[in-house]
Design a protein around this motif. Structure first.
Motif, mmCIF file in Angstrom:
data_model
loop_
_atom_site.group_PDB
_atom_site.id
_atom_site.type_symbol
_atom_site.label_atom_id
_atom_site.label_comp_id
_atom_site.label_asym_id
_atom_site.label_seq_id
_atom_site.Cartn_x
_atom_site.Cartn_y
_atom_site.Cartn_z
ATOM 1 N N GLU A 51 0.872 -1.182 0.000
ATOM 2 C CA GLU A 51 0.000 0.000 0.000
ATOM 3 C C GLU A 51 0.903 1.224 0.000
ATOM 4 O O GLU A 51 1.693 1.408 0.928
ATOM 5 N N LEU A 52 0.774 2.029 -1.046
ATOM 6 C CA LEU A 52 1.696 3.152 -1.233
ATOM 7 C C LEU A 52 0.943 4.466 -1.370
ATOM 8 O O LEU A 52 -0.221 4.496 -1.777
ATOM 9 N N ARG A 97 -3.502 7.234 -2.983
ATOM 10 C CA ARG A 97 -3.279 5.982 -2.260
ATOM 11 C C ARG A 97 -3.550 4.822 -3.218
ATOM 12 O O ARG A 97 -4.650 4.722 -3.766
ATOM 13 N N ILE A 98 -2.555 3.981 -3.399
ATOM 14 C CA ILE A 98 -2.648 2.912 -4.401
ATOM 15 C C ILE A 98 -2.204 1.578 -3.785
ATOM 16 O O ILE A 98 -1.544 1.546 -2.752
ATOM 17 N N THR A 99 -2.573 0.513 -4.471
ATOM 18 C CA THR A 99 -2.139 -0.830 -4.080
ATOM 19 C C THR A 99 -1.358 -1.432 -5.242
ATOM 20 O O THR A 99 -1.809 -1.371 -6.389
ATOM 21 N N VAL A 110 -0.636 -1.068 -10.732
ATOM 22 C CA VAL A 110 -1.292 -0.608 -9.505
ATOM 23 C C VAL A 110 -2.792 -0.458 -9.703
ATOM 24 O O VAL A 110 -3.275 -0.225 -10.816
ATOM 25 N N ALA A 111 -3.517 -0.598 -8.596
ATOM 26 C CA ALA A 111 -4.967 -0.395 -8.589
ATOM 27 C C ALA A 111 -5.292 0.963 -7.993
ATOM 28 O O ALA A 111 -4.509 1.515 -7.219
ATOM 29 N N VAL A 127 2.408 3.661 2.917
ATOM 30 C CA VAL A 127 1.433 4.039 3.926
ATOM 31 C C VAL A 127 2.054 3.693 5.267
ATOM 32 O O VAL A 127 2.651 2.633 5.426
ATOM 33 N N LEU A 128 1.964 4.603 6.225
ATOM 34 C CA LEU A 128 2.650 4.375 7.514
ATOM 35 C C LEU A 128 2.051 3.191 8.247
ATOM 36 O O LEU A 128 0.844 3.123 8.441
ATOM 37 N N PRO A 129 2.904 2.265 8.686
ATOM 38 C CA PRO A 129 2.401 1.193 9.546
ATOM 39 C C PRO A 129 2.050 1.754 10.912
ATOM 40 O O PRO A 129 2.326 2.907 11.220
#
Lengths: 134, 134
Positions: A51-52, A97-99, A110-111, A127-129
């Motif tokens: 997740e980015l 925000r993408i996957t 990417v989605a 994405v921050l854990p």
């Protein structure tokens, strides 16, 4: 004044900003991120499922705009751009925000990306854990 | 190559990047965002309590770095910067989730910002509401 070179480009079936979804979770198709060879080492730990947050430069935006009707809806009152996600703003950065679906060297499939074909890529972050997982 | 002028600066008691918290929710003090007068109209709908994403330019970063030890911990293996929040990266954008405490014209007092004093501000966006609220 900072100088910001793109590190890649979006490759997408979306070509018309006016008809593209306004956010990636509103029906965006799959797209590819195509990176420059010189940043390859920075990509090496990105795996399918990641997740980015993708930061783009919205190069068709109007940088002189400071107020907009949110989502282009003229029944809504003019609103300061820093309270909206309008692409028109002084520094037109897109935040998406993408996957990641798959990784092929310098290409990531990417989605959920609503950026149009050719959009320059400026940065990519995880994405921050949760605090415990950092 | 895009040209990106700052639209403001961070004013913070934090001055040393090495001792600043790595993320805003890890004990950052209150800070001020001081904006340029020419973007005032873009700020006019920001109110106390607003949850914002602040994008900064991390002007002390090393733009030639592509792999880092996460969080500076040398017991962790070198990792591609695009899988980390390292400030060192080709385009050193900082992404900070903050809460507005008060608004005084071109000055916003905010909580949870780990950026050091003087950090240039590039953009501000609202945290996205749920789809139903857009």
């Amino acid at each position: 004044m900072f100088e910001v070179p793109p590190i890649g480009r979006v490759e997408s079936p979306l070509t018309d900003p006016a008809s593209a979804p306004k956010q990636g979770d509103e029906g965006a198709p799959e797209a590819w991120l195509i990176f420059e060879a010189h940043v390859a080492a920075g990509l090496r730990d990105i795996e399918p499922g990641a997740e980015l947050l993708l930061i783009t430069w919205l190069d068709r935006a109007d940088r002189d705009v400071l107020t907009v009707h949110p989502r282009g809806d003229h029944t809504r009152p003019p609103t300061g751009v820093f309270s909206t996600r309008s692409p028109d703003r002084p520094n037109p950065l897109g935040l998406h925000r993408i996957t990641v679906r798959s990784v092929e060297g310098l290409r990531l499939r990417v989605a959920d990306l609503e950026a149009v074909n050719g959009t320059p890529i400026i940065d990519v972050k995880p994405v921050l854990p949760t605090q415990a997982e950092r």
